[in-house]
Scaffold this motif. Structure first.
Motif, mmCIF file in Angstrom:
data_model
loop_
_atom_site.group_PDB
_atom_site.id
_atom_site.type_symbol
_atom_site.label_atom_id
_atom_site.label_comp_id
_atom_site.label_asym_id
_atom_site.label_seq_id
_atom_site.Cartn_x
_atom_site.Cartn_y
_atom_site.Cartn_z
ATOM 1 N N ILE A 26 -30.760 38.245 -26.093
ATOM 2 C CA ILE A 26 -30.870 39.205 -27.313
ATOM 3 C C ILE A 26 -28.973 39.141 -27.275
ATOM 4 N N GLN A 27 -28.715 38.223 -26.831
ATOM 5 C CA GLN A 27 -27.266 38.015 -27.544
ATOM 6 C C GLN A 27 -26.717 36.921 -27.876
ATOM 7 N N LYS A 28 -28.103 35.847 -28.249
ATOM 8 C CA LYS A 28 -28.603 35.115 -29.048
ATOM 9 C C LYS A 28 -28.874 35.754 -30.607
ATOM 10 N N LYS A 29 -30.048 36.447 -30.034
ATOM 11 C CA LYS A 29 -30.169 37.603 -31.391
ATOM 12 C C LYS A 29 -29.127 37.663 -32.136
ATOM 13 N N ILE A 76 -18.816 31.575 -24.595
ATOM 14 C CA ILE A 76 -17.875 31.286 -25.663
ATOM 15 C C ILE A 76 -18.656 31.651 -26.622
ATOM 16 N N TRP A 77 -18.683 32.426 -27.365
ATOM 17 C CA TRP A 77 -19.035 32.746 -29.032
ATOM 18 C C TRP A 77 -18.067 31.338 -30.079
ATOM 19 N N ALA A 120 -21.582 45.169 -32.865
ATOM 20 C CA ALA A 120 -22.022 46.170 -32.959
ATOM 21 C C ALA A 120 -23.481 46.532 -32.646
ATOM 22 N N ARG A 121 -24.176 45.628 -33.665
ATOM 23 C CA ARG A 121 -25.344 44.688 -33.405
ATOM 24 C C ARG A 121 -26.034 44.887 -32.414
ATOM 25 N N LEU A 122 -25.322 44.700 -31.220
ATOM 26 C CA LEU A 122 -25.855 43.686 -29.978
ATOM 27 C C LEU A 122 -26.014 45.818 -29.391
ATOM 28 N N ALA A 123 -24.541 46.126 -29.631
ATOM 29 C CA ALA A 123 -24.396 47.563 -29.050
ATOM 30 C C ALA A 123 -24.996 48.146 -29.157
ATOM 31 N N PRO A 178 -31.061 48.922 -28.495
ATOM 32 C CA PRO A 178 -31.768 49.396 -27.075
ATOM 33 C C PRO A 178 -32.403 48.303 -25.684
ATOM 34 N N GLU A 179 -33.071 46.795 -26.556
ATOM 35 C CA GLU A 179 -33.001 45.589 -25.777
ATOM 36 C C GLU A 179 -31.385 46.014 -24.492
ATOM 37 N N TRP A 180 -30.357 45.946 -25.825
ATOM 38 C CA TRP A 180 -29.724 45.681 -24.704
ATOM 39 C C TRP A 180 -29.048 46.701 -23.834
#
Length: 109
Positions: free
Chosen positions: A29-32, A54-55, A68-71, A74-76
């Motif tokens: 999910i994070q990598k997406k 580290i990103w 913001a997209r990650l937050a 719904p999966e996250w």
């Protein structure tokens, strides 16, 4: 390029559980959304029960938009309760590489 370094201190003994659930569900999910994963680490010597990831981002605006997209995903949001209670404290740093860093950087003016 700038780098976000996130450090989490976990509950004593929680590192294996944290890494398992992140590896099975969370990292995809994070990598997406976040894209450029530079590294994901757990401590062996020194401060124990720590996780560092580290990103890389093109800019602070890029980071803000991606986070913001990650937050909002719904999966996250469904995933977060699986790790939230394992984390005791968190620290976040924004780092820029030196010109001579293998990751590249700006030459000082």
């Amino acid at each position: 390029m700038l780098y976000e370094m996130r450090t989490y201190r976990l509950k004593n003994g929680a590192v294996p559980e944290y890494l398992k659930v992140v590896g099975e569900i969370g990292i995809t999910i994070q990598k997406k959304h976040l894209g450029n994963l530079v590294g994901y680490f757990s401590s062996e010597i020194g401060a124990i029960n720590e996780i560092v990831h580290i990103w890389g981002f093109d800019s602070l605006d890029d980071r803000q938009a991606r986070r913001a997209r990650l937050a909002a995903d719904p999966e996250w949001q469904a995933f977060l309760p699986k790790i939230r209670d394992l984390i005791v404290t968190g620290e976040n740093k924004i780092m820029t590489p030196a010109a001579f860093s293998p990751l590249g950087g700006k030459v000082p003016e």
